[in-house]
Design a protein around this motif. Structure first.
Motif, PDB file in Angstrom:
ATOM      1  N   ALA A 126       0.786  -1.121  -0.113  1.00 18.92           N
ATOM      2  CA  ALA A 126       0.235   0.015   0.136  1.00 18.92           C
ATOM      3  C   ALA A 126       0.798   1.151   0.099  1.00 18.92           C
ATOM      4  N   THR A 127       2.081   1.226   0.691  1.00 19.61           N
ATOM      5  CA  THR A 127       2.773   2.567   0.851  1.00 19.61           C
ATOM      6  C   THR A 127       3.466   2.514  -0.437  1.00 19.61           C
ATOM      7  N   GLN A 128       3.813   1.436  -0.983  1.00 16.58           N
ATOM      8  CA  GLN A 128       4.712   1.650  -2.214  1.00 16.58           C
ATOM      9  C   GLN A 128       3.774   2.132  -3.249  1.00 16.58           C
ATOM     10  N   LEU A 129       2.532   1.684  -3.407  1.00  9.12           N
ATOM     11  CA  LEU A 129       1.429   1.999  -4.312  1.00  9.12           C
ATOM     12  C   LEU A 129       1.417   3.549  -4.243  1.00  9.12           C
ATOM     13  N   GLY A 130       1.299   4.074  -3.066  1.00 12.43           N
ATOM     14  CA  GLY A 130       1.326   5.397  -2.857  1.00 12.43           C
ATOM     15  C   GLY A 130       2.248   6.297  -3.214  1.00 12.43           C
ATOM     16  N   VAL A 131       3.533   5.620  -3.164  1.00 14.61           N
ATOM     17  CA  VAL A 131       4.764   6.559  -3.504  1.00 14.61           C
ATOM     18  C   VAL A 131       4.999   6.254  -4.975  1.00 14.61           C
ATOM     19  N   THR A 132       4.427   5.388  -5.450  1.00 16.41           N
ATOM     20  CA  THR A 132       4.356   5.001  -7.083  1.00 16.41           C
ATOM     21  C   THR A 132       3.719   6.277  -7.715  1.00 16.41           C
ATOM     22  N   ILE A 133       2.471   6.429  -7.214  1.00 18.70           N
ATOM     23  CA  ILE A 133       1.510   7.148  -7.948  1.00 18.70           C
ATOM     24  C   ILE A 133       1.727   8.866  -7.668  1.00 18.70           C
ATOM     25  N   THR A 134       2.283   9.033  -6.436  1.00 21.00           N
ATOM     26  CA  THR A 134       2.311  10.452  -6.094  1.00 21.00           C
ATOM     27  C   THR A 134       3.957  10.923  -6.927  1.00 21.00           C
ATOM     28  N   SER A 135       4.571   9.855  -7.018  1.00 17.87           N
ATOM     29  CA  SER A 135       5.936  10.164  -7.827  1.00 17.87           C
ATOM     30  C   SER A 135       5.734  10.573  -9.369  1.00 17.87           C
ATOM     31  N   LEU A 136       4.687   9.796  -9.792  1.00 15.29           N
ATOM     32  CA  LEU A 136       4.283   9.985 -11.311  1.00 15.29           C
ATOM     33  C   LEU A 136       3.343  11.391 -11.340  1.00 15.29           C
ATOM     34  N   ALA A 137       2.806  11.499 -10.399  1.00 12.20           N
ATOM     35  CA  ALA A 137       1.922  12.739 -10.077  1.00 12.20           C
ATOM     36  C   ALA A 137       2.830  14.377 -10.176  1.00 12.20           C
ATOM     37  N   LEU A 138       3.877  13.955  -9.325  1.00 11.51           N
ATOM     38  CA  LEU A 138       4.850  15.110  -9.302  1.00 11.51           C
ATOM     39  C   LEU A 138       5.549  15.073 -10.542  1.00 11.51           C
ATOM     40  N   GLY A 139       6.041  14.212 -11.466  1.00 10.55           N
ATOM     41  CA  GLY A 139       6.703  14.133 -12.577  1.00 10.55           C
ATOM     42  C   GLY A 139       5.449  14.952 -13.712  1.00 10.55           C
ATOM     43  N   TRP A 140       4.298  14.471 -13.551  1.00 14.36           N
ATOM     44  CA  TRP A 140       3.457  14.899 -14.638  1.00 14.36           C
ATOM     45  C   TRP A 140       3.055  16.433 -14.333  1.00 14.36           C
ATOM     46  N   LEU A 141       3.039  16.959 -12.990  1.00 20.54           N
ATOM     47  CA  LEU A 141       2.642  18.044 -12.593  1.00 20.54           C
ATOM     48  C   LEU A 141       3.916  19.060 -12.609  1.00 20.54           C
ATOM     49  N   GLY A 142       4.945  18.502 -11.921  1.00 20.02           N
ATOM     50  CA  GLY A 142       6.248  19.522 -11.736  1.00 20.02           C
ATOM     51  C   GLY A 142       7.092  19.856 -12.764  1.00 20.02           C
TER      52      GLY A 142
END
Length: 446
Positions: free
Chosen positions: A62-78
């Motif tokens: 669950a934590t790794q899924l959260g880290v992956t999703i947020t990392s993709l979101a940071l790249g997409w938005l940042g």
């Protein structure tokens, strides 16, 4: 989306990413024993966190899924947000469009990566490591909510990952052996000692327990030649004289010689009998056989951990050790066994014992011949190996059975010199480290 909105969303997602990173480290580092204590005190968050440690595999997913999703979101938005910032900045300078585009991309990428690694990974990790318990209790509920929401996806991902792992010939997390080995425990204890979490005495107790598991009874026995015994024909006066001299509570009773042990006696019972005999003038009628108790008799190679259990079951404080030929080789008491863990236990009658080794000068030591070979190897960095004997005195006699006081044996660059000998038993040995191999005179011992 304007730049301000993009930055706000970026740092919000970064905060969420740090939440998952901290949760992952908390789950790995939290001590279940500490959670049990908190649960017993009624802490509900501790109960949730304890359940997570039991299902560690799925909650880590669950934590790794959260880290992956947020990392993709940071790249997409940042990436577009920071690129737009530097595009506007470089627009104020006179430079070719291609150069400004490349610079904008590189700088935004470097800054974006640095922010994500430092604020999104390293800082949360440090916080989780230093404040594991406090942070874990705060993160337990929101992490549990995330787990329940994403459970269907987590279940599918876990099953897929486990199937691939098995296909490649690897165990899954739940199948793998997560027990801590003895060497790992020793390393953990050593690090805890260095950091001040435990003191030296606590560390030594644990070390002694590990050594205890490997010791045989003959390694810590009182040898036959030093056994204090009572004889079957002893009168009350003889027994009183022996007890006054030796000052032990229990003694083996022998008949003929020390190979024929009839049992053991407790001097408290003899003392009562002595008082009664004086009062009734019946000392001449005393019979030691009336006070005998069966002796625990075991082979000398029995591990002391097994001997301790046997003595506890039979409620006997003394055990007689026999060799492979059935002869008595020595005795051992409960106190001898306990001392292997807690160290020497002295009573009111014991005089101060000579230490196993003392330093007499630079590279010059005096040791007791009863010191175990393993201990000599550890103290002096040697590698003496001998299967048939346990003590350094036994090893010296094995090397040279007729060795006399003042004679020497050299092992690599270490010289052993016999200092004291009683009949056929060596008592004291001098050890000279980094010796050049030349012969020493007997006067050199001091």
């Amino acid at each position: 989306m304007n730049i301000s909105t993009g930055l706000i969303l970026f740092f919000l997602i970064l905060f969420i990413a740090s939440f998952f990173v901290m949760s992952e480290y908390v789950l790995v580092r939290i001590r279940p024993s500490r959670l049990d204590f908190l649960i017993s005190n009624g802490n509900k968050n501790a109960k949730i966190l304890k359940n997570m440690t039991v299902k560690l595999d799925t909650y880590l997913s669950a934590t790794q899924l959260g880290v992956t999703i947020t990392s993709l979101a940071l790249g997409w938005l940042g990436d577009p947000t920071f690129k737009r910032i530097f595009d506007n900045l470089f627009a104020n300078f006179t430079m070719p469009a291609r150069v400004s585009t490349v610079l904008s991309f590189l700088i935004s990428f470097i800054i974006l990566t640095a922010i994500q690694v430092i604020i999104g990974e390293l800082v949360p990790k440090n916080i989780a490591i230093t404040k594991t318990e406090q942070l874990g209790l705060k993160l337990a509920r929101p992490l549990n909510i995330w787990y329940k929401i994403m459970y269907p996806l987590i279940f599918i991902l876990n099953k897929t990952a486990n199937g691939i792992s098995k296909g490649l010939g690897f165990q899954t997390f739940s199948e793998s052996d997560d027990n801590v080995s003895e060497e790992e425990l020793r390393m953990i204890m050593s690090e805890s000692l260095k950091s001040g979490e435990i003191n030296h005495e606590e560390y030594q107790y644990v070390e002694n327990v590990f050594d205890f598991d490997e010791r045989m009874a003959r390694e810590i026995m009182v040898p036959r030649t030093e056994m204090a015994v009572l004889w079957a024909e002893d009168s009350l006066e003889d027994i009183a004289a022996t007890v006054q001299k030796e000052k032990y509570t229990r003694y083996p009773v022998v008949e003929g010689d020390k190979d024929n042990i009839l049992g053991t006696i407790n001097t408290k019972e003899i003392f009562s009998a002595y008082i009664e005999a004086i009062q009734t003038n019946t000392a001449d009628q005393f019979d030691i056989h009336h006070y005998l108790r069966p002796a625990v008799t075991v082979i000398e190679t029995l591990p002391i951990k097994e001997l301790l259990v046997k003595m506890q079951k039979e409620r006997n404080q003394l055990a007689i050790l026999i060799d492979e030929y059935g002869g008595t080789s020595g005795l051992i008491s409960i106190e001898d066994i306990v001392e292997e863990i807690v160290g020497d236990i002295s009573d009111d009658f014991q005089t101060e014992e000579q230490p196993d080794f003392v330093k007499l000068g630079e590279n010059h030591y005096r040791i007791r011949a009863r010191m175990l070979i393993d201990d000599v190897n550890e103290v002096f960095g040697l590698n003496i190996e001998e299967e048939n004997v346990d003590t350094i005195g036994g090893w010296i006699l094995n090397e040279k059975y007729d060795i006399e006081v003042g004679q020497e044996i050299i092992q690599k660059d270490v010289l052993f010199k016999v200092i004291q000998k009683e009949k056929n038993s060596i008592e004291l040995v001098d050890v000279f480290i980094n010796h050049d191999g030349t012969t020493l005179d007997i006067e050199d011992e001091e």
